[in-house]
Design a protein around this motif. Sequence first.
Motif, PDB file in Angstrom:
ATOM      1  N   VAL A   1       4.924   5.135 -11.161  1.00  0.00           N
ATOM      2  CA  VAL A   1       5.281   6.294 -10.337  1.00  0.00           C
ATOM      3  C   VAL A   1       4.018   6.930  -9.750  1.00  0.00           C
ATOM      4  O   VAL A   1       3.065   7.219 -10.478  1.00  0.00           O
ATOM      5  N   ASP A   2       4.039   7.167  -8.417  1.00  0.00           N
ATOM      6  CA  ASP A   2       2.892   7.749  -7.724  1.00  0.00           C
ATOM      7  C   ASP A   2       3.114   9.192  -7.293  1.00  0.00           C
ATOM      8  O   ASP A   2       2.156   9.934  -7.074  1.00  0.00           O
ATOM      9  N   ALA A   3       4.358   9.598  -7.122  1.00  0.00           N
ATOM     10  CA  ALA A   3       4.694  10.964  -6.732  1.00  0.00           C
ATOM     11  C   ALA A   3       6.089  11.271  -7.259  1.00  0.00           C
ATOM     12  O   ALA A   3       6.897  10.361  -7.469  1.00  0.00           O
ATOM     13  N   ILE A   4       6.371  12.561  -7.472  1.00  0.00           N
ATOM     14  CA  ILE A   4       7.664  12.958  -8.041  1.00  0.00           C
ATOM     15  C   ILE A   4       8.212  14.156  -7.278  1.00  0.00           C
ATOM     16  O   ILE A   4       7.484  15.112  -6.996  1.00  0.00           O
ATOM     17  N   LEU A   5       9.501  14.098  -6.943  1.00  0.00           N
ATOM     18  CA  LEU A   5      10.232  15.276  -6.495  1.00  0.00           C
ATOM     19  C   LEU A   5      11.104  15.720  -7.663  1.00  0.00           C
ATOM     20  O   LEU A   5      11.880  14.921  -8.202  1.00  0.00           O
ATOM     21  N   THR A   6      10.974  16.971  -8.059  1.00  0.00           N
ATOM     22  CA  THR A   6      11.655  17.446  -9.259  1.00  0.00           C
ATOM     23  C   THR A   6      12.100  18.884  -9.068  1.00  0.00           C
ATOM     24  O   THR A   6      11.540  19.619  -8.249  1.00  0.00           O
ATOM     25  N   ASN A   7      13.119  19.300  -9.805  1.00  0.00           N
ATOM     26  CA  ASN A   7      13.501  20.709  -9.847  1.00  0.00           C
ATOM     27  C   ASN A   7      12.618  21.453 -10.847  1.00  0.00           C
ATOM     28  O   ASN A   7      11.780  20.863 -11.529  1.00  0.00           O
ATOM     29  N   PHE A   8      12.811  22.757 -10.950  1.00  0.00           N
ATOM     30  CA  PHE A   8      12.098  23.559 -11.941  1.00  0.00           C
ATOM     31  C   PHE A   8      12.910  23.568 -13.235  1.00  0.00           C
ATOM     32  O   PHE A   8      14.110  23.860 -13.223  1.00  0.00           O
TER      33      PHE A   8
ATOM     34  N   GLY B   1       0.783  -1.238   0.000  1.00  0.00           N
ATOM     35  CA  GLY B   1       0.000   0.000   0.000  1.00  0.00           C
ATOM     36  C   GLY B   1       0.808   1.278   0.000  1.00  0.00           C
ATOM     37  O   GLY B   1       0.256   2.367   0.218  1.00  0.00           O
ATOM     38  N   GLY B   2       2.110   1.174  -0.232  1.00  0.00           N
ATOM     39  CA  GLY B   2       2.952   2.362  -0.269  1.00  0.00           C
ATOM     40  C   GLY B   2       2.991   3.003  -1.643  1.00  0.00           C
ATOM     41  O   GLY B   2       2.583   2.410  -2.640  1.00  0.00           O
ATOM     42  N   ARG B   3       3.519   4.200  -1.675  1.00  0.00           N
ATOM     43  CA  ARG B   3       3.662   4.936  -2.926  1.00  0.00           C
ATOM     44  C   ARG B   3       5.110   4.895  -3.404  1.00  0.00           C
ATOM     45  O   ARG B   3       6.040   4.870  -2.606  1.00  0.00           O
ATOM     46  N   VAL B   4       5.269   4.913  -4.715  1.00  0.00           N
ATOM     47  CA  VAL B   4       6.596   5.005  -5.328  1.00  0.00           C
ATOM     48  C   VAL B   4       6.859   6.478  -5.617  1.00  0.00           C
ATOM     49  O   VAL B   4       6.205   7.087  -6.467  1.00  0.00           O
ATOM     50  N   VAL B   5       7.809   7.046  -4.869  1.00  0.00           N
ATOM     51  CA  VAL B   5       8.137   8.469  -4.976  1.00  0.00           C
ATOM     52  C   VAL B   5       9.448   8.591  -5.744  1.00  0.00           C
ATOM     53  O   VAL B   5      10.524   8.288  -5.211  1.00  0.00           O
TER      54      VAL B   5
END
Length: 343
Positions: free
Chosen positions: A292-299, A252-256
């Motif tokens: 992919v469920d969430a993303i950390l990204t730069n601008f 039940g976790g997300r792939v970040v």
Amino acid sequence: MKTDLFNYDLPPELIAQHPPERRELARMMVLHRDTGTIEHRQISDIVDYLREPDVVVVNNTKVIPARIFGHKASGGKVELLLLEETDSKVWKVLMKASRRPKVGDTLTLCSGKASAEMLYDGEQGEAVLNIRSDRPLMEILDEEGVPPLPPYIARKEQTPEQIAEDKNRYQTVFAKTPGSAAAPTAGLHFTPELFQTLEKQGVSKAELTLHVGLGTFRPVSAEIITDHEMHHERYEVSETAAAKISNARKTGGRVVAVGSTSVRTLESLPNIGSAEGSTNIFIYPPYDFKHVDAILTNFHLPKSTLLMMMSAFAGRDLMLKAYKTAVAEKYRFFSYGDCMLIL
């Protein structure tokens, strides 16, 4: 779909020329896809948005000091950006020279510690060289090479102190596998302490490898985005990483995914499992994300493939709204800039 649909206005003074004093001081915009809500936080606050059994997927590629200098037999200067070793001692490069060497010409590199023969002269600055040296080339690069900063980061003077700072800060704290000509910049914000905090919360970390190459330096010049050709980049997903990602999903976790390179690697896989190969996947709207469920990204740069990828994940209108807000709030843009967490 036209490339101009992914354009935005960016004041030049918002392009970060240096990293923040400390990695954990980077600002983090939080974009909620379900509500369109935007929050303004710091990267250290990411712990408030992740929970057990989420998994954070990072790219552990290591940037090599890939920008080197030399001269032709005539004495004319050359500057090289090493992109990829395609065979033993055979390198694909980007080359700057007042007059291009010819196939068969010899170059002197790295203060005479290496030499190269021109094997192929391509378009848009590309070339293929046979680089020879008495010592391992990576040793020489550590001595003579400088970090391959992107062209929007201006360095009028390459002092030893500035080179040392860029070698440290244009590298993630989890970098392990040498091979990239650019950093996976969303990962630059993490510290060992931040990972420790996440681990205490039950959030695991999975490491994969994608070596960033020529595609990073090629803007979209085509009027229609589907006419743009992505270059291949090599990746590897270990059994350990695949198991962590699969386990998070099953429980039940997300792939970040941290950064576009992690996204590209994951979305290149038909199913999550150990894998090795190369990918030229081009993600743009509309696209159905598989892993992919969430993303950390730069601008990212206007009209770039990276902005198109994030628009596919969050929706073009919402993404452009977020970028307009980032400009108004004076976020720092691009490689040494701030970041965005897309949930």
